[in-house]
Motif scaffolding. Sequence first.
Motif, short mmCIF file in Angstrom:
data_model
loop_
_atom_site.label_atom_id
_atom_site.label_comp_id
_atom_site.label_asym_id
_atom_site.label_seq_id
_atom_site.Cartn_x
_atom_site.Cartn_y
_atom_site.Cartn_z
N THR A 1 0.83 -1.21 0.00
CA THR A 1 0.00 0.00 0.00
C THR A 1 0.86 1.25 0.00
OG1 THR A 1 -1.77 -1.15 1.20
CG2 THR A 1 -1.77 1.24 1.29
N VAL A 2 1.92 1.26 0.80
CA VAL A 2 2.80 2.44 0.89
C VAL A 2 3.57 2.63 -0.42
CG1 VAL A 2 4.78 3.41 2.10
CG2 VAL A 2 2.97 2.24 3.39
N SER A 3 4.08 1.55 -1.01
CA SER A 3 4.82 1.66 -2.28
C SER A 3 3.91 2.20 -3.38
CB SER A 3 5.40 0.31 -2.67
OG SER A 3 6.33 -0.14 -1.71
N ALA A 4 2.66 1.69 -3.48
CA ALA A 4 1.73 2.17 -4.50
C ALA A 4 1.41 3.65 -4.30
CB ALA A 4 0.46 1.34 -4.45
N PHE A 5 1.32 4.06 -3.04
CA PHE A 5 1.04 5.47 -2.80
C PHE A 5 2.16 6.36 -3.33
CE2 PHE A 5 2.06 9.09 -0.06
CZ PHE A 5 0.97 9.90 -0.33
N PHE A 6 3.44 6.04 -3.03
CA PHE A 6 4.52 6.92 -3.44
C PHE A 6 4.70 6.92 -4.96
CE2 PHE A 6 5.70 6.88 1.04
CZ PHE A 6 6.07 8.21 1.22
N LYS A 7 4.37 5.84 -5.65
CA LYS A 7 4.39 5.88 -7.11
C LYS A 7 3.36 6.86 -7.64
CE LYS A 7 6.02 1.12 -7.79
NZ LYS A 7 5.68 -0.24 -8.31
N ALA A 8 2.14 6.82 -7.06
CA ALA A 8 1.12 7.78 -7.46
C ALA A 8 1.48 9.20 -7.02
CB ALA A 8 -0.22 7.36 -6.87
N TYR A 9 2.14 9.30 -5.86
CA TYR A 9 2.57 10.60 -5.34
C TYR A 9 3.55 11.27 -6.30
CZ TYR A 9 3.92 13.80 -1.48
OH TYR A 9 4.15 14.89 -0.68
N ALA A 10 4.49 10.49 -6.83
CA ALA A 10 5.46 11.04 -7.79
C ALA A 10 4.81 11.32 -9.14
CB ALA A 10 6.63 10.08 -7.96
N GLY A 11 3.77 10.54 -9.50
CA GLY A 11 3.11 10.74 -10.79
C GLY A 11 2.09 11.87 -10.79
N GLY A 12 1.75 12.39 -9.64
CA GLY A 12 0.84 13.52 -9.59
C GLY A 12 -0.62 13.17 -9.45
N ASP A 13 -0.97 11.90 -9.23
CA ASP A 13 -2.37 11.50 -9.10
C ASP A 13 -2.49 10.51 -7.95
OD1 ASP A 13 -5.02 10.98 -9.34
OD2 ASP A 13 -4.87 9.86 -11.24
N THR A 14 -2.95 10.98 -6.80
CA THR A 14 -3.04 10.14 -5.61
C THR A 14 -4.48 9.74 -5.28
OG1 THR A 14 -3.20 12.11 -4.19
CG2 THR A 14 -0.99 11.22 -4.62
N GLY A 15 -5.44 10.13 -6.09
CA GLY A 15 -6.83 9.86 -5.79
C GLY A 15 -7.17 8.39 -5.67
N ALA A 16 -6.51 7.55 -6.46
CA ALA A 16 -6.85 6.13 -6.47
C ALA A 16 -6.26 5.37 -5.28
CB ALA A 16 -6.38 5.50 -7.77
N VAL A 17 -5.26 5.94 -4.60
CA VAL A 17 -4.58 5.20 -3.53
C VAL A 17 -4.76 5.85 -2.16
CG1 VAL A 17 -2.86 4.19 -5.07
CG2 VAL A 17 -2.45 6.45 -4.04
N THR A 18 -5.54 6.91 -2.08
CA THR A 18 -5.79 7.56 -0.79
C THR A 18 -7.20 7.24 -0.29
OG1 THR A 18 -6.45 9.57 -1.95
CG2 THR A 18 -4.17 9.43 -1.20
N ALA A 19 -7.40 7.44 1.00
CA ALA A 19 -8.70 7.15 1.61
C ALA A 19 -9.74 8.14 1.11
CB ALA A 19 -8.57 7.24 3.13
N PRO A 20 -11.02 7.75 1.13
CA PRO A 20 -12.07 8.66 0.68
C PRO A 20 -12.06 9.97 1.47
CG PRO A 20 -12.93 6.44 0.91
CD PRO A 20 -11.56 6.42 1.49
N GLY A 21 -12.09 11.07 0.74
CA GLY A 21 -12.06 12.40 1.36
C GLY A 21 -10.69 12.98 1.56
#
Length: 369
Positions: A277-297
Amino acid sequence: MPDPGDWERKKARKKGKAASPSSSMPGTVPAQPAGTNPWESAAATLKAQQQTTPTPSAPASKAEPATPWATVDEKSSTAALRKLGRGVLWGVVGLAVITGVRSWIIPNQSDAPPPAAVKTAPAYPSDAAQAAAARFARAYLTWNEDDQDARAAALAALLPKDSDTDAGWDGRGRQDVLTVQPGAVTPTTQGQARVRVDVLLHTTEEAGTPAEGKKKATPAKTADRWIGLEVPVVHTAGQVVVTGAPGMVGLPASGPTLPDLKAPESDATFAQQTEGTVSAFFKAYAGGDTGAVTAPGATIPPVPAGMTLVGVTSWAADAGTGTDRTGTARVMWKVGEAQIEQTYQVELTRVASADAERWQVVDVHGGAA
């Protein structure tokens, strides 16, 4: 009372007789001569009988027992004091009825006077002192021998009236201030203080003269360096002004020793469960789109441009329970041609649905604090 005539006739019949032996007894009434007024004779006889009849003596009174104490007359002052004491006692009783005995034992807190205000000296206006010192440091350390008036004008706006705007500069050279960082404010006396300012300078060194037999001179060199500057200021008339020339000081070679900080306990099992979960978040964090890997809201802005993710080098989850957990991630980034490792504190929350549940990132902060 018997009739006096009868009485006289009886006396006459006895006249001439010898006196009887009983006539000499006490209490015998003597015979009255003839021609005497009978009423007077009766009164005299009654009087004689009263005189000869012995008066019974009064019965002897019983002796009273002796009193074991002596009776002393009370003085007037003692009686007055006793009356005064009684009056005071009744006054206290009346006051207790009016105010209540409880208020004497447990006073009403609301009736207590407020504590006296302690006068303290007003705090030194540190923000205003830092702002004045930072502006002065930029003007003081910026000079250009081709435009000397610019420095003089900048200092005139910050120094007291009629101050020397040359401020010790000899009018030669060129130097620029890249940034200023005001620091500690140390109050001294009479409203004065000393303000520490760290300054990043860009200095142009003097070009060398041509060597003998050569036509070209040594080109001028530039250098960037940090210096420390301590600026004297004074608080007067509601504002802070610089009082005179500052002094350059050195920078510390190292920072202070850290306190003994206790590291949080780790949960290796939970770290293994959430590593993906943490690795997927930082990949999205670097790509500029974190909506799919963050909690609702949750809303997490992407990293600045120019940073490329190399990978998550470590992930340690803090010990704990519940639906909200935290942990520390170390991440390697590539910036330009260099790589640099940074630390993040990651906050996770458990999200449940009808089919399954999973952990998702709710927030991220730089550093492990």
